[in-house]
Design a protein around this motif. Structure first.
Motif, PDB file in Angstrom:
ATOM      1  N   CYS A  62       0.853  -1.186   0.000  1.00 56.97           N
ATOM      2  CA  CYS A  62       0.000   0.000   0.000  1.00 56.97           C
ATOM      3  C   CYS A  62       0.892   1.241   0.000  1.00 56.97           C
ATOM      4  CB  CYS A  62      -0.935  -0.022   1.197  1.00 56.97           C
ATOM      5  SG  CYS A  62      -2.152  -1.351   1.047  1.00 56.97           S
ATOM      6  N   ARG A  63       0.384   2.264  -0.642  1.00 57.51           N
ATOM      7  CA  ARG A  63       1.148   3.501  -0.787  1.00 57.51           C
ATOM      8  C   ARG A  63       1.379   4.161   0.566  1.00 57.51           C
ATOM      9  NH1 ARG A  63       1.073   4.547  -6.270  1.00 57.51           N
ATOM     10  NH2 ARG A  63      -0.650   3.597  -7.391  1.00 57.51           N
ATOM     11  N   ASP A  64       2.506   4.837   0.667  1.00 59.60           N
ATOM     12  CA  ASP A  64       2.874   5.533   1.888  1.00 59.60           C
ATOM     13  C   ASP A  64       2.985   7.027   1.571  1.00 59.60           C
ATOM     14  OD1 ASP A  64       3.674   6.000   4.482  1.00 59.60           O
ATOM     15  OD2 ASP A  64       5.420   4.689   4.419  1.00 59.60           O
TER      16      ASP A  64
ATOM     17  N   ILE B 121      13.700  -7.803 -11.284  1.00 62.28           N
ATOM     18  CA  ILE B 121      12.887  -6.685 -11.774  1.00 62.28           C
ATOM     19  C   ILE B 121      12.643  -5.709 -10.631  1.00 62.28           C
ATOM     20  CG2 ILE B 121      10.676  -7.861 -11.361  1.00 62.28           C
ATOM     21  CD1 ILE B 121       9.737  -6.488 -14.045  1.00 62.28           C
ATOM     22  N   LYS B 122      12.547  -4.422 -10.972  1.00 64.17           N
ATOM     23  CA  LYS B 122      12.337  -3.371  -9.974  1.00 64.17           C
ATOM     24  C   LYS B 122      11.034  -2.638 -10.261  1.00 64.17           C
ATOM     25  CE  LYS B 122      17.260  -2.570  -9.961  1.00 64.17           C
ATOM     26  NZ  LYS B 122      18.214  -1.819 -10.735  1.00 64.17           N
ATOM     27  N   TYR B 123      10.465  -2.090  -9.199  1.00 65.09           N
ATOM     28  CA  TYR B 123       9.232  -1.300  -9.302  1.00 65.09           C
ATOM     29  C   TYR B 123       9.352  -0.079  -8.417  1.00 65.09           C
ATOM     30  CZ  TYR B 123       7.186  -5.604 -11.129  1.00 65.09           C
ATOM     31  OH  TYR B 123       6.919  -6.726 -11.875  1.00 65.09           O
ATOM     32  N   THR B 124       8.700   0.998  -8.819  1.00 64.71           N
ATOM     33  CA  THR B 124       8.549   2.166  -7.955  1.00 64.71           C
ATOM     34  C   THR B 124       7.080   2.269  -7.573  1.00 64.71           C
ATOM     35  OG1 THR B 124      10.345   3.372  -9.001  1.00 64.71           O
ATOM     36  CG2 THR B 124       8.754   4.680  -7.769  1.00 64.71           C
ATOM     37  N   VAL B 125       6.830   2.348  -6.278  1.00 68.23           N
ATOM     38  CA  VAL B 125       5.469   2.574  -5.783  1.00 68.23           C
ATOM     39  C   VAL B 125       5.427   4.035  -5.359  1.00 68.23           C
ATOM     40  CG1 VAL B 125       3.738   1.949  -4.066  1.00 68.23           C
ATOM     41  CG2 VAL B 125       5.222   0.185  -5.043  1.00 68.23           C
ATOM     42  N   HIS B 126       4.693   4.818  -6.130  1.00 66.93           N
ATOM     43  CA  HIS B 126       4.628   6.253  -5.873  1.00 66.93           C
ATOM     44  C   HIS B 126       3.786   6.551  -4.637  1.00 66.93           C
ATOM     45  CE1 HIS B 126       6.737   7.160  -9.561  1.00 66.93           C
ATOM     46  NE2 HIS B 126       5.976   6.256 -10.165  1.00 66.93           N
TER      47      HIS B 126
END
Length: 179
Positions: free
Chosen positions: A138-140, A160-165
């Motif tokens: 969940c987003r912070d 693999i990488k991800y950015t959680v905005h």
């Protein structure tokens, strides 16, 4: 020919390795088929891997000695390995509150080990307790980068990488146009 097709499918499922066209003919039950030239040496052609990173599949084709008038025939499908680093990915599900991110894998997914990390700038990555192929976060109040390493027998086969905005805290503005 139906028996040959069944044997072909069985050899594909078993990942059979066929060393010569004579062995291929014998394994597929095509010895008496017209047009099969069992004396021709093995000439294999490998198809393109289905992925540009991680683990995929490719066809292995026989280019001589196929039954009938076929110039090429598939003798098996095998796994292939492309570059390990898959760069930055796109989540499979992204909502206002949470995001779902998949690791790189091919079925069955339980044959791999998954190591999720939270990437922290200028620090050692924090290994997370999640070991599943898909992680939901969940987003912070600030953006966070995550990485999943797919491992098989202790070796990294994909990453693999991800950015959680971050959530903005602002309500989404709705624009309605009336005519």
């Amino acid at each position: 020919m139906e028996g040959g097709l069944a044997l072909l499918l069985a050899s594909l499922a078993a990942g059979a390795v066929i060393g010569s066209s004579a062995e291929a003919a014998g394994a597929l039950g095509w010895g008496a088929e017209p047009g099969l030239n069992a004396s021709v040496s093995t000439e294999l052609e490998f198809g393109v891997c289905t992925v540009t990173c991680g683990i995929g599949i490719r066809e292995v084709l026989l280019t001589s000695g196929c039954p009938g008038t076929e110039t090429k025939c598939i003798i098996r499908v095998e796994e292939c390995q492309a570059a390990v680093d898959c760069g930055w990915g796109i989540p499979i599900s992204e909502g206002l509150a949470c995001v779902k991110m998949p690791c790189i894998y091919i079925p069955p997914e339980n044959r791999f080990k998954y190591v999720w990390k939270m990437l922290i700038p200028n620090k050692t990555a924090h290994i997370l307790p999640n070991d599943s192929a898909v992680m939901e976060v969940c987003r912070d109040t600030h953006s966070v980068a995550f990485q999943c390493e797919t491992q098989e027998n202790g070796n990294i086969v994909a990453s693999i990488k991800y950015t959680v905005h971050a959530k903005t805290g602002k309500p989404i503005e709705m624009l309605a146009v009336f005519q």
